[in-house]
Scaffold this motif. Structure first.
Motif, PDB file in Angstrom:
ATOM      1  N   LYS A 101       2.400   5.371  11.417  1.00  0.00           N
ATOM      2  CA  LYS A 101       3.548   4.515  11.726  1.00  0.00           C
ATOM      3  C   LYS A 101       3.717   3.493  10.616  1.00  0.00           C
ATOM      4  O   LYS A 101       3.540   2.285  10.803  1.00  0.00           O
ATOM      5  CB  LYS A 101       3.344   3.846  13.084  1.00  0.00           C
ATOM      6  N   LEU A 102       4.025   4.000   9.442  1.00  0.00           N
ATOM      7  CA  LEU A 102       4.200   3.155   8.260  1.00  0.00           C
ATOM      8  C   LEU A 102       5.689   2.968   7.999  1.00  0.00           C
ATOM      9  O   LEU A 102       6.477   3.902   8.134  1.00  0.00           O
ATOM     10  CB  LEU A 102       3.533   3.793   7.047  1.00  0.00           C
ATOM     11  N   ASN A 103       6.078   1.777   7.623  1.00  0.00           N
ATOM     12  CA  ASN A 103       7.470   1.520   7.296  1.00  0.00           C
ATOM     13  C   ASN A 103       7.595   0.971   5.898  1.00  0.00           C
ATOM     14  O   ASN A 103       6.608   0.616   5.267  1.00  0.00           O
ATOM     15  CB  ASN A 103       8.098   0.561   8.314  1.00  0.00           C
ATOM     16  N   GLY A 104       8.824   0.908   5.416  1.00  0.00           N
ATOM     17  CA  GLY A 104       9.051   0.505   4.035  1.00  0.00           C
ATOM     18  C   GLY A 104       9.257   1.727   3.163  1.00  0.00           C
ATOM     19  O   GLY A 104       9.173   2.869   3.624  1.00  0.00           O
ATOM     20  N   SER A 105       9.538   1.483   1.913  1.00  0.00           N
ATOM     21  CA  SER A 105       9.869   2.557   0.989  1.00  0.00           C
ATOM     22  C   SER A 105       8.671   2.983   0.160  1.00  0.00           C
ATOM     23  O   SER A 105       7.901   2.148  -0.298  1.00  0.00           O
ATOM     24  CB  SER A 105      10.983   2.094   0.030  1.00  0.00           C
ATOM     25  N   ILE A 106       8.535   4.282  -0.020  1.00  0.00           N
ATOM     26  CA  ILE A 106       7.605   4.762  -1.041  1.00  0.00           C
ATOM     27  C   ILE A 106       8.209   4.418  -2.389  1.00  0.00           C
ATOM     28  O   ILE A 106       9.381   4.713  -2.636  1.00  0.00           O
ATOM     29  CB  ILE A 106       7.390   6.273  -0.916  1.00  0.00           C
ATOM     30  N   PRO A 107       7.487   3.759  -3.282  1.00  0.00           N
ATOM     31  CA  PRO A 107       8.061   3.340  -4.569  1.00  0.00           C
ATOM     32  C   PRO A 107       8.746   4.498  -5.283  1.00  0.00           C
ATOM     33  O   PRO A 107       8.224   5.612  -5.350  1.00  0.00           O
ATOM     34  CB  PRO A 107       6.843   2.831  -5.345  1.00  0.00           C
ATOM     35  N   GLU A 108       9.958   4.221  -5.782  1.00  0.00           N
ATOM     36  CA  GLU A 108      10.754   5.276  -6.407  1.00  0.00           C
ATOM     37  C   GLU A 108      10.047   5.879  -7.603  1.00  0.00           C
ATOM     38  O   GLU A 108      10.194   7.064  -7.896  1.00  0.00           O
ATOM     39  CB  GLU A 108      12.112   4.713  -6.824  1.00  0.00           C
ATOM     40  N   SER A 109       9.251   5.062  -8.311  1.00  0.00           N
ATOM     41  CA  SER A 109       8.536   5.594  -9.476  1.00  0.00           C
ATOM     42  C   SER A 109       7.557   6.689  -9.082  1.00  0.00           C
ATOM     43  O   SER A 109       7.273   7.595  -9.864  1.00  0.00           O
ATOM     44  CB  SER A 109       7.788   4.466 -10.193  1.00  0.00           C
ATOM     45  N   LEU A 110       7.025   6.617  -7.844  1.00  0.00           N
ATOM     46  CA  LEU A 110       6.128   7.669  -7.384  1.00  0.00           C
ATOM     47  C   LEU A 110       6.899   8.926  -7.005  1.00  0.00           C
ATOM     48  O   LEU A 110       6.478  10.040  -7.302  1.00  0.00           O
ATOM     49  CB  LEU A 110       5.319   7.181  -6.181  1.00  0.00           C
TER      50      LEU A 110
ATOM     51  N   ALA B 213      -3.856  -2.113  -6.048  1.00  0.00           N
ATOM     52  CA  ALA B 213      -2.815  -1.393  -5.321  1.00  0.00           C
ATOM     53  C   ALA B 213      -3.264  -1.013  -3.916  1.00  0.00           C
ATOM     54  O   ALA B 213      -2.554  -1.251  -2.929  1.00  0.00           O
ATOM     55  CB  ALA B 213      -2.404  -0.152  -6.101  1.00  0.00           C
ATOM     56  N   ILE B 214      -4.451  -0.427  -3.808  1.00  0.00           N
ATOM     57  CA  ILE B 214      -4.889   0.035  -2.485  1.00  0.00           C
ATOM     58  C   ILE B 214      -5.393  -1.128  -1.626  1.00  0.00           C
ATOM     59  O   ILE B 214      -5.330  -1.074  -0.401  1.00  0.00           O
ATOM     60  CB  ILE B 214      -5.958   1.137  -2.627  1.00  0.00           C
ATOM     61  N   GLU B 215      -5.860  -2.189  -2.267  1.00  0.00           N
ATOM     62  CA  GLU B 215      -6.228  -3.387  -1.503  1.00  0.00           C
ATOM     63  C   GLU B 215      -4.991  -3.980  -0.844  1.00  0.00           C
ATOM     64  O   GLU B 215      -5.057  -4.486   0.282  1.00  0.00           O
ATOM     65  CB  GLU B 215      -6.887  -4.421  -2.422  1.00  0.00           C
ATOM     66  N   GLU B 216      -3.857  -3.934  -1.542  1.00  0.00           N
ATOM     67  CA  GLU B 216      -2.614  -4.444  -0.965  1.00  0.00           C
ATOM     68  C   GLU B 216      -2.217  -3.612   0.244  1.00  0.00           C
ATOM     69  O   GLU B 216      -1.755  -4.146   1.259  1.00  0.00           O
ATOM     70  CB  GLU B 216      -1.514  -4.420  -2.022  1.00  0.00           C
ATOM     71  N   LEU B 217      -2.409  -2.290   0.154  1.00  0.00           N
ATOM     72  CA  LEU B 217      -2.137  -1.435   1.308  1.00  0.00           C
ATOM     73  C   LEU B 217      -3.066  -1.790   2.463  1.00  0.00           C
ATOM     74  O   LEU B 217      -2.634  -1.879   3.617  1.00  0.00           O
ATOM     75  CB  LEU B 217      -2.310   0.031   0.914  1.00  0.00           C
ATOM     76  N   ARG B 218      -4.338  -1.998   2.153  1.00  0.00           N
ATOM     77  CA  ARG B 218      -5.305  -2.351   3.202  1.00  0.00           C
ATOM     78  C   ARG B 218      -4.911  -3.652   3.900  1.00  0.00           C
ATOM     79  O   ARG B 218      -5.028  -3.780   5.126  1.00  0.00           O
ATOM     80  CB  ARG B 218      -6.699  -2.486   2.606  1.00  0.00           C
ATOM     81  N   LYS B 219      -4.422  -4.617   3.132  1.00  0.00           N
ATOM     82  CA  LYS B 219      -4.051  -5.904   3.721  1.00  0.00           C
ATOM     83  C   LYS B 219      -2.789  -5.790   4.570  1.00  0.00           C
ATOM     84  O   LYS B 219      -2.629  -6.514   5.556  1.00  0.00           O
ATOM     85  CB  LYS B 219      -3.843  -6.933   2.615  1.00  0.00           C
ATOM     86  N   GLU B 220      -1.888  -4.885   4.195  1.00  0.00           N
ATOM     87  CA  GLU B 220      -0.606  -4.786   4.887  1.00  0.00           C
ATOM     88  C   GLU B 220      -0.721  -4.061   6.225  1.00  0.00           C
ATOM     89  O   GLU B 220      -0.050  -4.418   7.186  1.00  0.00           O
ATOM     90  CB  GLU B 220       0.414  -4.072   4.001  1.00  0.00           C
ATOM     91  N   ILE B 221      -1.559  -3.038   6.296  1.00  0.00           N
ATOM     92  CA  ILE B 221      -1.638  -2.264   7.533  1.00  0.00           C
ATOM     93  C   ILE B 221      -2.488  -3.004   8.561  1.00  0.00           C
ATOM     94  O   ILE B 221      -3.416  -3.736   8.220  1.00  0.00           O
ATOM     95  CB  ILE B 221      -2.183  -0.847   7.281  1.00  0.00           C
ATOM     96  N   ALA B 222      -2.131  -2.772   9.826  1.00  0.00           N
ATOM     97  CA  ALA B 222      -2.783  -3.534  10.895  1.00  0.00           C
ATOM     98  C   ALA B 222      -4.138  -2.976  11.281  1.00  0.00           C
ATOM     99  O   ALA B 222      -4.956  -3.696  11.847  1.00  0.00           O
ATOM    100  CB  ALA B 222      -1.860  -3.554  12.124  1.00  0.00           C
TER     101      ALA B 222
ATOM    102  N   ASN C 288       1.401   1.312  -8.735  1.00  0.00           N
ATOM    103  CA  ASN C 288       0.341   1.155  -9.738  1.00  0.00           C
ATOM    104  C   ASN C 288      -0.701   2.262  -9.677  1.00  0.00           C
ATOM    105  O   ASN C 288      -1.591   2.328 -10.535  1.00  0.00           O
ATOM    106  CB  ASN C 288      -0.346  -0.204  -9.573  1.00  0.00           C
ATOM    107  N   LEU C 289      -0.605   3.127  -8.676  1.00  0.00           N
ATOM    108  CA  LEU C 289      -1.533   4.264  -8.596  1.00  0.00           C
ATOM    109  C   LEU C 289      -1.016   5.368  -9.516  1.00  0.00           C
ATOM    110  O   LEU C 289      -0.564   6.431  -9.079  1.00  0.00           O
ATOM    111  CB  LEU C 289      -1.649   4.753  -7.160  1.00  0.00           C
TER     112      LEU C 289
ATOM    113  N   PRO D 121       3.616  -1.894   6.904  1.00  0.00           N
ATOM    114  CA  PRO D 121       4.518  -1.576   5.798  1.00  0.00           C
ATOM    115  C   PRO D 121       3.796  -0.939   4.622  1.00  0.00           C
ATOM    116  O   PRO D 121       2.589  -1.125   4.439  1.00  0.00           O
ATOM    117  CB  PRO D 121       5.071  -2.953   5.405  1.00  0.00           C
ATOM    118  N   LEU D 122       4.560  -0.192   3.829  1.00  0.00           N
ATOM    119  CA  LEU D 122       4.045   0.376   2.576  1.00  0.00           C
ATOM    120  C   LEU D 122       4.322  -0.611   1.451  1.00  0.00           C
ATOM    121  O   LEU D 122       5.482  -0.916   1.177  1.00  0.00           O
ATOM    122  CB  LEU D 122       4.726   1.712   2.273  1.00  0.00           C
ATOM    123  N   PRO D 123       3.301  -1.121   0.784  1.00  0.00           N
ATOM    124  CA  PRO D 123       3.533  -2.091  -0.294  1.00  0.00           C
ATOM    125  C   PRO D 123       4.047  -1.409  -1.554  1.00  0.00           C
ATOM    126  O   PRO D 123       3.706  -0.259  -1.842  1.00  0.00           O
ATOM    127  CB  PRO D 123       2.140  -2.694  -0.524  1.00  0.00           C
TER     128      PRO D 123
END
Length: 638
Positions: A437-446, A364-373, A424-425, A417-419
């Motif tokens: 400066k993050l865009n996208g949705s915070i997952p509704e499950s969170l 989960a956090i690796e995906e965040l790391r890959k998405e942010i610039a 999964n966290l 973007p926020l993946p």
């Protein structure tokens, strides 16, 4: 523990021993801008395997080419600096790090720092003694990959002098055969090389191509006589596949005498060790080319009646306790015609694996790391482990299995973007993303998770002021796409543990404010919206209540908020709540503004939230008899 090697140019390699294929793995010349060729081995630049650090070239031509450059890490704020290598999960790997200081930072003494494999501290890197004698230092470990990425990291420790920087000259990762060191429980432990020597004749270090894994076998001699071998062994018949040249000579003694050597030739720290000893009768193959003797380590019997022939033998102790100096003795049997001998040996310290972050959290956090610039420099390797070297902004559980409990990325300035993988966290308690400066949705499950503290990445979430009306406009979100679920909270009594906004200083983030100044604040329940059809609220039944503040009021303390949420109106004198009513806006795709009139007819122009990607406008009242937005409307268009 490091091993020093002198920096000599490679000698030519005889054609007769070029049969071994090139080793499988990664060979890096750290800090290099191009490939570096040494003998048959090609070392490549390290840029594709690490994002941290800076490169520098030493003003030296008298050393191995791959030691003429290095990578160093001046950012003292980062908790670790990690290389990442794609590997086969559960595959066995030899990791070798090589260091040559060369005074790259203008100093005279190399820095001291830690090195880490995955989530486990491997050793302290201290190359001072080797550098003083003109040599480089290397460290070697045998590990099994816990994931599909094997990380090798450096990190500052309490011995790292302020102003100095960890560095590395060369890094090698080799895929080993399953048979090599296969008696070790690599799920719980890994091996750190302490010594690997060939005994007898002095000579050069044995490495590739003789050793197919490019292990270094250093020559060891003492006062015992040595003999040369008259026949060859087949390395693949041995568990650890030692090179044939390691059997070229042996230490020995006369018939009937014990052979004793103090090896390794330095003191060992107390612990469990893996010991592998290699033997071969040096005579030509014949019915008489054998020797029988017992092997002792520090007086304890290591192996009894070892029968050594010209084909060779090896004996292994998988968990042998050692401390201080080590003495290896070979005691011959009474009927043997020649004295005992020994050709080579390896000693590894056995260290426990320090644990790892749960795979789903890592993904989960690796995906965040890959998405942010612009991820933080230390966002590589295991997110939680070692505990002192967890990723910046990441807090984890203290016990195995290690879970991510908090992400506090406030003010990191992250862009991207926020993946959806953040869902999964599942163990996270705090998710603080403000001032990014993050865009996208915070997952509704969170957002629906009970007890989760969320602070979204707001660029501007100001205190909402009355400004001559009771209508207040919300500033645009940084990502412009907050999900509806962020506003879909239950009434105040069900909103425990959820906070929205930049912090406790914001009225909205505070949840509920004091009503002490309610006498001085007039709430206009009959306010009317503009008759502009493009901005009129629709779906009245879909209005959502949120605990709010009175206009011009100040935030109250978290304790006061909690007290009001828990107040029982039947038994207690509860302070009144003020609610914000939120409903969908029809379109508002024109000017991007919505006009609002109070009773006196004064018009107020506010940004239309639908044009910001949220899809809602809001209105406030203190009346307790209001159930839906429609009841507040005094000017609904026909």
């Amino acid at each position: 523990m490091s091993t020093g090697i002198f920096l000599l140019w490679l000698v030519s390699i005889p054609l007769a021993i070029l049969a071994n294929p090139l080793p499988r793995g990664y060979l890096l010349s750290c800090g290099s801008s191009g490939d570096v060729k040494e003998g048959l081995l090609n070392y490549i630049p390290d840029d594709d395997y690490i994002k941290a650090g800076k490169k520098i070239t030493l003003n030296r031509t008298d050393i191995l080419p791959r030691l003429q450059t290095l990578r160093f890490f001046p950012n003292a704020g980062a908790k670790k600096y990690c290389y990442g290598f794609p590997v086969i999960k559960e595959g066995k790997y030899l990791v070798k790090t090589i260091y040559f200081y060369g005074g790259f930072d203008g100093g005279n003494e190399p820095p001291v720092f830690d090195q880490i494999i995955d989530g486990t501290k491997w050793s302290i890197v201290n190359t001072t003694e080797d550098y003083a004698s003109g040599g480089s230092s290397y460290y070697e470990a045998i590990v099994v990959a816990q994931n599909k990425i094997l990380s090798v990291c450096l990190a500052r420790n309490q011995h790292t002098v302020a102003g100095s920087s960890p560095f590395i000259s060369s890094l090698e990762v080799y895929h080993l055969d399953d048979s090599v060191y296969n008696s070790t429980d690599f799920e719980k432990t890994f091996l750190v090389n302490v010594a690997r020597d060939s005994f007898g004749s002095p000579g050069d270090i044995i490495s590739f191509p003789d050793d197919s894994f490019n292990r270094y076998w250093q020559p060891f001699t003492d006062n015992n006589p040595f003999v040369s071998s008259q026949s060859n062994v087949t390395p693949t018949t041995f568990w650890n596949i030692p090179p044939q040249s390691a059997f070229a000579s042996a230490l020995t003694t006369s018939r009937g005498k014990n052979l004793t050597l103090n090896w390794p030739p330095f003191s060992l720290s107390s612990g469990l060790y893996y010991i592998a000893l290699y033997f071969q009768d040096n005579r030509h193959q014949s019915p008489y080319s054998w020797r029988v003797f017992d092997v002792y380590v520090n007086g304890a019997k290591f192996f009894q009646d070892l029968n050594v022939t010209a084909s060779g033998q090896s004996v292994v102790g998988t968990e042998w306790p050692l401390t201080g100096t080590t003495q290896i003795s070979m005691v011959p049997s009474h009927d043997t015609r020649v004295g005992p001998l020994i050709n080579a040996g390896e000693v590894f310290q056995i260290l426990p694996v320090g644990g790892k972050t749960v795979t789903r959290d890592v993904a989960a956090i690796e995906e965040l790391r890959k998405e942010i610039a612009n991820p933080p420099e230390d966002w590589a390797g295991d997110p939680c482990m070692p505990r002192d070297n967890a990723w910046d902004g990441v807090s984890c559980s203290s016990d195995n299995p290690f879970r991510i409990l908090s992400l506090n990325l406030t003010g990191f300035g992250l862009v991207g973007p926020l993946p959806q993988s953040l869902t999964n966290l599942t163990a996270v308690k705090n998710l603080f993303l403000q001032n990014n400066k993050l865009n996208g949705s915070i997952p509704e499950s969170l957002t629906k998770k009970e007890g989760l503290n969320i602070r979204p990445p707001i660029v501007s979430f100001p205190v909402l002021s009355r400004s001559s009306t009771a209508f207040r406009c919300r500033a645009a979100a940084a990502d412009n796409t907050f999900p509806r679920s962020l506003f879909n909270f239950a009434a105040a009594a069900d909103a425990v543990g959820i906070r929205i906004g930049n912090g406790s200083s914001d009225n909205i983030g505070s949840g509920i404010a004091s009503s002490n100044d309610s006498k001085n604040t007039k709430i206009h329940a009959k306010e009317r919206w503009s008759r502009d059809r493009e901005s009129y609220l629709t779906d009245d039944d879909d209005a959502l209540p949120l605990p709010m503040t009175y206009p011009n009021s100040s935030p109250v303390s978290p304790e006061e908020i909690d007290a009001r949420l828990k107040c029982d109106p039947i038994t207690q004198d509860c302070k009144p709540m003020v609610y914000e009513w939120t409903g969908k806006c029809r379109s508002c795709q024109g000017s991007g503004l919505v006009s609002y009139y109070n009773k006196r007819g004064k018009e107020t122009i506010c940004k239309c939230i639908p044009c910001q990607g949220i899809g809602y406008v809001q209105k406030i009242t203190a009346r307790k008899d209001i159930d839906v937005m429609e009841d507040l409307d005094n000017g609904k268009p026909p």
